[in-house]
Design a protein around this motif. Structure first.
Motif, mmCIF file in Angstrom:
data_model
loop_
_atom_site.group_PDB
_atom_site.id
_atom_site.type_symbol
_atom_site.label_atom_id
_atom_site.label_comp_id
_atom_site.label_asym_id
_atom_site.label_seq_id
_atom_site.Cartn_x
_atom_site.Cartn_y
_atom_site.Cartn_z
ATOM 1 N N LEU A 191 5.616 2.046 4.976
ATOM 2 C CA LEU A 191 7.009 1.771 4.487
ATOM 3 C C LEU A 191 7.220 0.697 3.429
ATOM 4 C CD1 LEU A 191 9.049 2.145 8.228
ATOM 5 C CD2 LEU A 191 9.176 3.743 5.918
ATOM 6 N N ALA A 192 6.259 -0.321 3.465
ATOM 7 C CA ALA A 192 6.385 -1.357 2.829
ATOM 8 C C ALA A 192 5.930 -1.129 1.417
ATOM 9 C CB ALA A 192 5.614 -2.662 3.277
ATOM 10 N N ASN A 193 4.675 -0.361 1.313
ATOM 11 C CA ASN A 193 4.154 0.147 0.249
ATOM 12 C C ASN A 193 5.004 1.320 -0.625
ATOM 13 O OD1 ASN A 193 1.776 -1.307 0.519
ATOM 14 N ND2 ASN A 193 0.815 0.383 1.844
ATOM 15 N N THR A 194 5.707 2.183 0.216
ATOM 16 C CA THR A 194 6.754 3.186 -0.507
ATOM 17 C C THR A 194 7.889 2.459 -1.158
ATOM 18 O OG1 THR A 194 6.330 4.577 1.188
ATOM 19 C CG2 THR A 194 8.100 4.918 -0.128
ATOM 20 N N MET A 195 8.375 1.281 -0.260
ATOM 21 C CA MET A 195 9.507 0.726 -1.111
ATOM 22 C C MET A 195 8.917 -0.146 -2.271
ATOM 23 S SD MET A 195 11.921 1.386 0.646
ATOM 24 C CE MET A 195 11.233 2.747 1.113
#
Length: 248
Positions: A191-195
């Motif tokens: 999720l963090a990488n996608t954001m």
């Protein structure tokens, strides 16, 4: 699904506070809190949200920080023999408290929670009205204090062997340990990488937002609606392609 949705809404209130400040911030800890909250509520029987108040988050982070970098792990890689690994494993558990090993701390926390759940079961208070049965309850249903294969009886009466392999208390703790570690860090990192990628690409961020607004027009998002987010699915998979999450 309602539990996940509620945890996400709680995270959004935390995000809104820091976003309204207008300053840059690290979003990664928020996803760590979210994934741990969902796992604890669904798998561990936690009642309500405990984001930024959950002691499991810090312990799990320390487990991953020590993973593969301590000296015992180095020896295990240098001498990959079954008997040597067994000796190292025994030594690791015996000395875990002295070394303040985070994995032992997490296992102790889980064993305590399982013990408390067992005591509630004995008192008939393990499930309140309206509660869901979580994974600990399912594991406890399969618990056995000892295992016997009755080999002697089988030799005398062939064909009558019946072995019921059920989960011991230690196995229940190990399963919960896997649930916490396997879903906690990998999901939060994805999720963090996608954001991060979306923040660097406002054009694709707008395309994704348009799809979400169109498909998830209702206040309550359904599982079927999430399955219809084709562009959202492509975004997540592209983020995983760019940064394979299972590789350190």
């Amino acid at each position: 699904m309602p539990t996940v949705d509620d945890s996400v809404n709680v995270m959004m209130t935390h995000l809104k506070k820091v976003a309204d400040s207008g300053k840059a911030f690290n979003i990664h800890p928020y996803f760590h809190e979210l994934t741990m909250d969902v796992i604890c509520r669904i798998a561990m029987g936690q009642r309500g949200t405990r984001q930024f108040e959950n002691p499991h988050v810090d312990v799990c982070k320390r487990v991953f920080a020590h993973f593969g970098v301590d000296r015992l792990s180095t020896f295990a890689f240098l001498f990959p023999f079954d008997w040597f690994i067994w000796c190292l494993r025994r030594f690791a558990f015996v000395t875990a408290n002295l070394r303040k090993a985070p994995f032992k701390e997490l296992l102790d926390i889980l064993r305590k929670e399982i013990k408390e759940r067992k005591e509630l079961r004995v008192e008939g208070k393990n499930v309140q009205e309206g509660d869901r049965i979580d994974f600990i309850d399912l594991f406890l249903d399969a618990e056995a204090s000892e295992i016997s294969d009755h080999n002697g009886d089988y030799m005398q009466n062939k064909g009558s062997l019946k072995v019921a392999k059920k989960m011991t208390t230690d196995e229940i703790g190990a399963q919960c340990f896997v649930f916490l570690l396997a879903g906690f860090d990998t999901t939060a990192n994805t999720l963090a990488n996608t954001m991060f990628f979306l923040a660097k690409d406002p054009e694709r961020q707008k395309i994704l937002q348009s799809e979400i607004d169109e498909v998830c027009s209702d206040e309550d998002v359904t599982y079927e609606q999430l399955q219809s987010l084709k562009y959202g699915d492509a975004v997540m998979k592209e983020a995983l392609r760019m940064i394979p999450i299972a590789a350190l």
